[in-house]
Design an enzyme around this catalytic site. Structure first.
Site, PDB file in Angstrom:
ATOM      1  CG  ASN A   7     127.547 -26.151  38.446  1.00 47.84           C
ATOM      2  OD1 ASN A   7     126.876 -27.060  37.964  1.00 47.84           O
ATOM      3  ND2 ASN A   7     127.194 -25.454  39.630  1.00 47.84           N
ATOM      4  NE  ARG A  91     126.864 -28.647  42.496  1.00 52.13           N
ATOM      5  CZ  ARG A  91     125.587 -28.206  42.340  1.00 52.13           C
ATOM      6  NH1 ARG A  91     125.192 -27.438  41.580  1.00 52.13           N
ATOM      7  NH2 ARG A  91     124.966 -28.441  43.435  1.00 52.13           N
ATOM      8  CG  HIS A 180     124.355 -27.443  49.992  1.00 52.51           C
ATOM      9  ND1 HIS A 180     123.195 -27.267  51.016  1.00 52.51           N
ATOM     10  CD2 HIS A 180     123.884 -26.872  49.075  1.00 52.51           C
ATOM     11  CE1 HIS A 180     122.125 -26.604  50.229  1.00 52.51           C
ATOM     12  NE2 HIS A 180     122.723 -26.372  49.330  1.00 52.51           N
ATOM     13  NE  ARG A 241     115.164 -26.580  47.401  1.00 51.27           N
ATOM     14  CZ  ARG A 241     116.395 -26.844  47.422  1.00 51.27           C
ATOM     15  NH1 ARG A 241     116.984 -27.824  48.101  1.00 51.27           N
ATOM     16  NH2 ARG A 241     117.015 -25.908  46.630  1.00 51.27           N
ATOM     17  CD  GLU A 385     129.167 -24.917  46.662  1.00 54.10           C
ATOM     18  OE1 GLU A 385     128.563 -25.904  46.615  1.00 54.10           O
ATOM     19  OE2 GLU A 385     128.818 -23.931  46.913  1.00 54.10           O
TER      20      GLU A 385
END
Lengths: 400, 290
Positions: A7, A91, A180, A241, A385
């Site tokens: 990643n 990823r 996601h 956020r 993941e």
């Protein structure tokens, strides 16, 4: 087969080495401060002490070289030869509309990922650097890219289009992509396996709640709708956020506060959410602590956060005309009993009954937290993941 | 050679802005001033500027910390040798700049690009202070550096193509600003055009055609300028505008560059604009109109 999962960020990189025979992690680690003269490589091997190495790493090519050196190190390593790495999985945040599933890296694939730089300017260029760095260090080793957006490519038009002039979609591909995806995909598979029922037969809402947060409605085994949109700003309230808001707030605030585009962008992405409302932290653990100490703003932040989460779950139950399974995952979803309880509290009209004792248990395993009589099964499923990236990489390379 | 470390010589308003922007873009900055007090003051000003940005939600505390950690005050020119690029931003005075460029030149290997942030002086003349004039180039940033994404890349007579290409790459790829190429000429493009605009506005004011406020409104609203000519002059500093006009008047010898009497009077009175709180308009400490 041993698969290396990467990643890559712009100045850091995380990695895991999997043995796919038994899906175990042989080693995991990270490279931080790429581009500096004091970059840090950290590696963990199960059952051994952590290894740290500080050196000058000016680019991703050197970063990957250090990772390979670390993996094959005589003392700290886990591999005898570099050739043992038979495939590498990456990823990639944005796969646009082109990538509906994971693919083998080819020249055309690289070109497409480059074309998508516009849609993910912070992420895709860094992933690309990771891919080329692996090419130069492990020439000939097949690479696979796994996209955060791919799982949501099954959304129907009514879910993914915005009600704005369609020319914007045609010209700039402005639509909802969702993120996601790897995590929603992984936990929905795990949930179905745990319940020993085919995923296709279940109406499911998966809540990936970490620093960023999104909900996905899964019907017929596919993503039917998801809360994040063109960017990861849409949807749920998050740590820093805002999530959903009236878009007119943007020009209104820019005008009143004389803000630049970059400032209003940063305000909504980095200075909103839990942080803005509580004034304390973007971390749910600290919010819950402060709330229990009687802090009113922390309580308000918590209430807003869980209220918005509950609204999404309810909306998705309506969108699918039913709900069989509700899944919580990621940092907050896996660990915060408070958030799970508050989100489920107002869903009793759907026949959801939370078992508070089960909800209070801490564990790293997939577990049921609803009562045996609950019409909706509520599960906590730890996400992974990296494992899904390793699995996709393994199966694509094997079928090659 | 990728630029990772940049020297900034002279930490006045422009130097601070440049250092802050470079550090924000992830570059390591070595900053040098005449005295320890001056550098401490400059660092304090950068911190203040970052705090203002946090107030505007442009930055987080963590990002501020990262930016500050990348700015390293130094007190010895020899340390500049480890930079790939050195930018001088000392005051707009030929002799001072020549002296500084010679000093940087002595300490940096020939492959280091030596850039001057001059807005009016001759690059060819500045380059004469270097034993490698081919590595000297103009890099004219515009205040406020953080917000204005334009840099004039100025070629002197001896500036090499390689120096120009590396500079252009740095401007456009590393710090992500638009670089325009200009050949040496007093005031280049930006200073020449904007100072004439301001000077003409001053004549309009002198002639009693309209008030400063109305002239500003005319240009701001009528032609989408962010600020009218008088507020713009206040923000640049009236002394800087006067100095630029005087240099251009001298070098071109054309009357249109002759500075307006009003401008000279205000500079003599010490009413320099935002930095003194009074110019054509009044300003608070944060530079906001009051």
């Amino acid at each position: 087969m041993k698969v290396l999962v990467i990643n890559a960020g712009s100045s850091s990189l995380k990695y895991q080495l999997y043995n796919m025979q038994n899906e175990t992690v042989l080693a995991s680690g990270s490279v931080e401060r790429i581009g500096m003269d004091s970059s840090i490589v950290t590696q963990e091997v199960p059952g051994r002490d952590e290894t740290r190495d500080v050196s000058e790493i000016l680019d991703h090519v050197t970063a990957i070289k250090r990772v390979v050196d670390m993996l094959t190190h005589a003392e700290h390593g886990v591999l005898e030869r570099i050739e043992e790495i038979e495939a590498v999985g990456h990823r990639v945040v944005h796969g646009g509309e082109v990538f509906k599933q994971s693919v083998l890296v080819t020249d055309e694939v690289k070109l497409e990922i480059r074309r998508l730089f516009d849609l993910a300017p912070l992420h895709n260029p860094a992933h690309m650097m990771g891919i080329t760095a692996v090419e130069s260090n492990l020439p000939g080793v097949p690479q696979v890219v796994v996209f955060d957006t791919a799982f949501h490519q099954s959304m129907p038009k009514e879910s993914y289009l915005y009600p704005i002039p369609t020319v914007l979609y045609r010209r700039h591909k402005i639509r909802r992509y969702g993120f996601h995806g790897t995590s929603h995909h992984y936990v929905s598979d795990q949930a179905a396996a745990f319940l020993e029922q085919p995923l296709e037969s279940l109406k499911m809402v998966t809540c990936h709640i970490g620093n960023g947060a999104s909900c996905t409605a899964i019907k017929d085994g596919k993503s039917f709708d998801t809360s994040m949109g063109l960017t990861p700003l849409e949807g749920l309230m998050m740590g820093t956020r805002s999530g959903d808001l009236d878009p007119a707030i943007v020009p209104f605030t820019m005008n009143k506060e004389e803000l630049l585009l970059s400032e209003v962008n940063s305000m909504l992405n980095k200075h909103s959410g839990l942080m803005a409302v509580s004034g304390i932290s973007s971390d749910m653990r600290e919010i819950v602590e402060a709330m229990e100490d009687g802090d009113k703003n922390a309580k308000l932040a918590f209430d807003m956060y869980t209220y918005r989460l509950r609204k999404y779950i309810g909306a998705y139950a309506a969108a699918m005309n039913g709900l069989d399974v509700l899944v919580f995952t990621a940092g907050v979803g896996e660990n915060s009993t408070h958030v799970r309880a508050a989100a489920c509290e107002g869903l009793t009209f759907l026949g959801l009954e939370l078992d508070h004792e089960r909800n209070a248990v801490r564990s790293r395993q997939t577990r049921r937290i609803s009562t045996d009589n609950s019409r909706i099964t509520v599960l906590v499923v730890p996400t992974n993941e990296e494992l899904l990236i390793a699995r996709d990489t393994f199966s694509i390379v094997q079928d090659k | 050679m990728k630029v990772r470390k940049v020297g900034v010589v002279g930490m006045g308003t422009m130097g601070q802005g440049i250092a802050e922007m470079l550090a924000f873009k992830g570059l390591e900055v070595l900053a040098i001033e005449k005295s320890d007090e001056k550098i401490t003051q400059a660092i304090r000003m950068i911190e203040h500027s970052l705090d203002k940005q946090i107030e505007k939600w442009a930055l987080t505390q963590t990002e501020k910390k990262l930016v500050m950690n990348r700015i390293h005050p130094i007190n010895n020119y020899a340390e500049l040798a480890e930079c790939e690029l050195v930018i001088e931003t000392v005051s707009e005075d030929l002799d001072t700049k020549l002296q500084i460029i010679a000093e940087i030149d002595k300490n940096c290997p020939p492959e280091v690009i030596l850039a001057s942030n001059t807005s009016t002086l001759s690059l060819t003349e500045l380059a004469s202070a270097s034993s490698h004039p081919e590595r000297v180039i103009g890099m004219h940033f515009i205040h406020p550096v953080f917000k204005i994404d334009l840099v004039e890349i100025v070629r002197g007579l001896k500036t090499s193509e390689d120096t120009f290409q590396r500079t252009k790459h740095f401007i456009e790829e590393t710090i992500d600003k638009k670089g325009i190429m200009v050949f040496e000429s007093p005031g280049f493009v930006t200073t020449r055009l904007i100072c004439l605009h301001i000077n003409e506005a001053l004549h309009v004011l002198e002639e009693g055609v309209a008030t400063a406020e109305d002239i500003d409104s005319a240009m701001r609203i009528g032609y989408s300028f962010q600020h009218g000519p008088f507020e713009m002059a206040d923000r640049f500093g009236l002394d800087s505008v006067l100095a630029a006009l005087e240099i251009m008047f001298r070098d071109y010898g054309e009357l249109k560059y002759r500075p307006s009497i009003v401008l000279k009077k205000m500079v003599r009175a010490g009413q320099l604009g935002v930095k003194t709180g009074v110019g054509f308009f009044n300003y608070n400490e944060d530079g906001e109109r009051i």
